[in-house]
Design a protein around this motif. Sequence first.
Motif, PDB file in Angstrom:
ATOM      1  N   GLY A   1       0.791  -1.228   0.000  1.00  0.00           N
ATOM      2  CA  GLY A   1       0.000   0.000   0.000  1.00  0.00           C
ATOM      3  C   GLY A   1       0.819   1.272   0.000  1.00  0.00           C
ATOM      4  O   GLY A   1       0.684   2.132  -0.878  1.00  0.00           O
ATOM      5  N   GLY A   2       1.711   1.419   0.995  1.00  0.00           N
ATOM      6  CA  GLY A   2       2.523   2.623   1.085  1.00  0.00           C
ATOM      7  C   GLY A   2       3.497   2.737  -0.068  1.00  0.00           C
ATOM      8  O   GLY A   2       3.736   3.830  -0.597  1.00  0.00           O
TER       9      GLY A   2
ATOM     10  N   ARG B   1       1.744   3.816  -3.384  1.00  0.00           N
ATOM     11  CA  ARG B   1       1.473   5.254  -3.348  1.00  0.00           C
ATOM     12  C   ARG B   1       2.730   6.042  -3.673  1.00  0.00           C
ATOM     13  O   ARG B   1       2.695   7.046  -4.395  1.00  0.00           O
ATOM     14  CB  ARG B   1       0.959   5.657  -1.960  1.00  0.00           C
ATOM     15  CG  ARG B   1      -0.462   5.205  -1.644  1.00  0.00           C
ATOM     16  CD  ARG B   1      -0.824   5.555  -0.211  1.00  0.00           C
ATOM     17  NE  ARG B   1      -0.625   6.965   0.066  1.00  0.00           N
ATOM     18  CZ  ARG B   1      -0.151   7.446   1.210  1.00  0.00           C
ATOM     19  NH1 ARG B   1       0.221   6.618   2.165  1.00  0.00           N
ATOM     20  NH2 ARG B   1      -0.022   8.737   1.386  1.00  0.00           N
TER      21      ARG B   1
ATOM     22  N   ASN C   1       4.056  -6.747   5.173  1.00  0.00           N
ATOM     23  CA  ASN C   1       3.063  -5.710   5.464  1.00  0.00           C
ATOM     24  C   ASN C   1       1.868  -6.269   6.229  1.00  0.00           C
ATOM     25  O   ASN C   1       1.187  -5.532   6.950  1.00  0.00           O
ATOM     26  CB  ASN C   1       2.613  -5.015   4.178  1.00  0.00           C
ATOM     27  CG  ASN C   1       2.153  -5.971   3.099  1.00  0.00           C
ATOM     28  OD1 ASN C   1       2.855  -6.909   2.763  1.00  0.00           O
ATOM     29  ND2 ASN C   1       0.981  -5.732   2.549  1.00  0.00           N
TER      30      ASN C   1
ATOM     31  N   GLY D   1       5.606   3.327   6.101  1.00  0.00           N
ATOM     32  CA  GLY D   1       4.679   3.669   5.026  1.00  0.00           C
ATOM     33  C   GLY D   1       3.307   3.055   5.248  1.00  0.00           C
ATOM     34  O   GLY D   1       2.285   3.637   4.874  1.00  0.00           O
ATOM     35  N   GLU D   2       3.278   1.878   5.868  1.00  0.00           N
ATOM     36  CA  GLU D   2       2.002   1.226   6.164  1.00  0.00           C
ATOM     37  C   GLU D   2       1.269   1.947   7.296  1.00  0.00           C
ATOM     38  O   GLU D   2       0.049   2.108   7.254  1.00  0.00           O
ATOM     39  CB  GLU D   2       2.233  -0.244   6.532  1.00  0.00           C
ATOM     40  CG  GLU D   2       2.909  -1.056   5.435  1.00  0.00           C
ATOM     41  CD  GLU D   2       2.135  -1.029   4.137  1.00  0.00           C
ATOM     42  OE1 GLU D   2       0.980  -1.487   4.108  1.00  0.00           O
ATOM     43  OE2 GLU D   2       2.696  -0.543   3.121  1.00  0.00           O
TER      44      GLU D   2
ATOM     45  N   THR E   1       1.590   5.104   7.941  1.00  0.00           N
ATOM     46  CA  THR E   1       1.139   6.366   7.336  1.00  0.00           C
ATOM     47  C   THR E   1      -0.105   6.145   6.487  1.00  0.00           C
ATOM     48  O   THR E   1      -1.060   6.928   6.550  1.00  0.00           O
ATOM     49  CB  THR E   1       2.265   6.971   6.472  1.00  0.00           C
ATOM     50  OG1 THR E   1       3.410   7.200   7.296  1.00  0.00           O
ATOM     51  CG2 THR E   1       1.816   8.277   5.842  1.00  0.00           C
ATOM     52  N   ALA E   2      -0.097   5.070   5.689  1.00  0.00           N
ATOM     53  CA  ALA E   2      -1.248   4.775   4.835  1.00  0.00           C
ATOM     54  C   ALA E   2      -2.499   4.509   5.663  1.00  0.00           C
ATOM     55  O   ALA E   2      -3.624   4.745   5.204  1.00  0.00           O
ATOM     56  CB  ALA E   2      -0.943   3.571   3.940  1.00  0.00           C
TER      57      ALA E   2
ATOM     58  N   ALA F   1       5.597   9.050   1.811  1.00  0.00           N
ATOM     59  CA  ALA F   1       4.702   7.914   1.576  1.00  0.00           C
ATOM     60  C   ALA F   1       5.352   6.586   1.941  1.00  0.00           C
ATOM     61  O   ALA F   1       4.687   5.672   2.431  1.00  0.00           O
ATOM     62  CB  ALA F   1       4.261   7.884   0.110  1.00  0.00           C
ATOM     63  N   LYS F   2       6.663   6.475   1.730  1.00  0.00           N
ATOM     64  CA  LYS F   2       7.337   5.184   1.875  1.00  0.00           C
ATOM     65  C   LYS F   2       7.908   4.936   3.261  1.00  0.00           C
ATOM     66  O   LYS F   2       8.180   3.800   3.640  1.00  0.00           O
ATOM     67  CB  LYS F   2       8.444   5.056   0.833  1.00  0.00           C
ATOM     68  CG  LYS F   2       8.816   3.610   0.554  1.00  0.00           C
ATOM     69  CD  LYS F   2       9.676   3.499  -0.681  1.00  0.00           C
ATOM     70  CE  LYS F   2       9.885   2.031  -1.061  1.00  0.00           C
ATOM     71  NZ  LYS F   2      10.644   1.285  -0.078  1.00  0.00           N
TER      72      LYS F   2
END
Length: 422
Positions: A39-40, A43, A251, A273-274, A276-277, A338-339
């Motif tokens: 996901g992250g 993006r 993840n 990133g996960e 954050t997502a 994002a990452k």
Amino acid sequence: MSILRLPSLRRSALSLALMAAATSVHASDVEVLHWWTSGGEARAANVLKELLEAEGYGWEDFAVAGGGGETAMTVLKSRAMSGNPPSAAQIKGPEIQEWGELGLLGDLDEVAEQEGWNDLLPEVIADIMRHDGQYVAVPANVHRVNWLWANPEVLETAGVEMPTTLDELFSAGEAIREAGFVPLAHGGQDWQDATVFESVVLGSQGVDFYRQSLVELDPDALGSEQMVDALETFKRLRELMDEGMPGRDWNIATNMVIEGDAGFQLMGDWAKGEFTAAGLTAGEDYLCAAAPGSEDAFSFNVDSLAMFRVSDDDERSAQQALARLVLEPTFQEAFNLAKGSIPARPDLDMSAFDSCAEQSLADFKRTAEEGGLVPSMSHGMAVRADVQGAIFDVVTNYFNDASMSAEQAAERLVSAAQAASF
């Protein structure tokens, strides 16, 4: 063994096939092979795609799932053997040099000079991007591998704090299990096993031993009592994991922490990133710290895009645009936000980044000065792919075999490194 080292792959034959190959995309497009598929990560990759398309070029996405990139590299080598590699590919560490030795990578010196890459990039990063002194790849970020992630609500319920030593991690893990949670979320895949192993070596034996054993492949270090101690500590971590870990993607393990099913995860900062997502805030909804015992070390992994040599001027122009965009502030900020990583160029304003990223950048600069900055073995930055694969086999087999002793595993590490080096 890496396909790049098979005798049948002669440099001249590959080069001629590459130059003669018919591309599957339009000349003004860039076909990008990568493994940013979670996901992250997805993006993050989409940011670069949008920037490239805004300049009038096309992005032909060639995403190959697999967190460690092994599947993507297999696909890339197959494409290269057939004389039809993508325009750009996510390649890193020593493998950049292997592709460069085959004469297949394009020259990025022109855009590097125009954009001042030598001034923008730390030398330790710039050197990885060059082959024979010539830029052939561009860095997107710097990841720290030796991180520990935690769910603060789980920790509070169990009555524990973030551990700073491995002994504290084991103690906290027992309390978390007693409180009804999985202490340590993990995915039973070889590269994830190696990621945890790497952090245990750093946290239990220190930077000098890590460098001697997992970077320099010193047989005395690989077979030493220190390695036996690290292996024993590594295997003890299985006691903190759940029975559902075999084959679990990284993840999914991160989501166990996000959802409050698990207390901790040992994983690189792409895990952020996960978080954050999922809309979570660092320092409040989740916690980060250096892997226990490794606060004076920074095991780094650099995501980079290497450009393959092409004959068409329009395609080369598209590649140069892609390379330029990767290091521009707009992408560096958006991609790394994002990452979960930090920018490859340390001159950028970090005000938009969270506390974990700020700590990462500070630790990156500090360890670079103090000698604690080391390339990640588990993520392709320290040793050749064939050597890494041999180490992976030993580490994951030992981790999953109750009958194999740490002494036996250490002996096999020595044999694996020596055999793969020939």
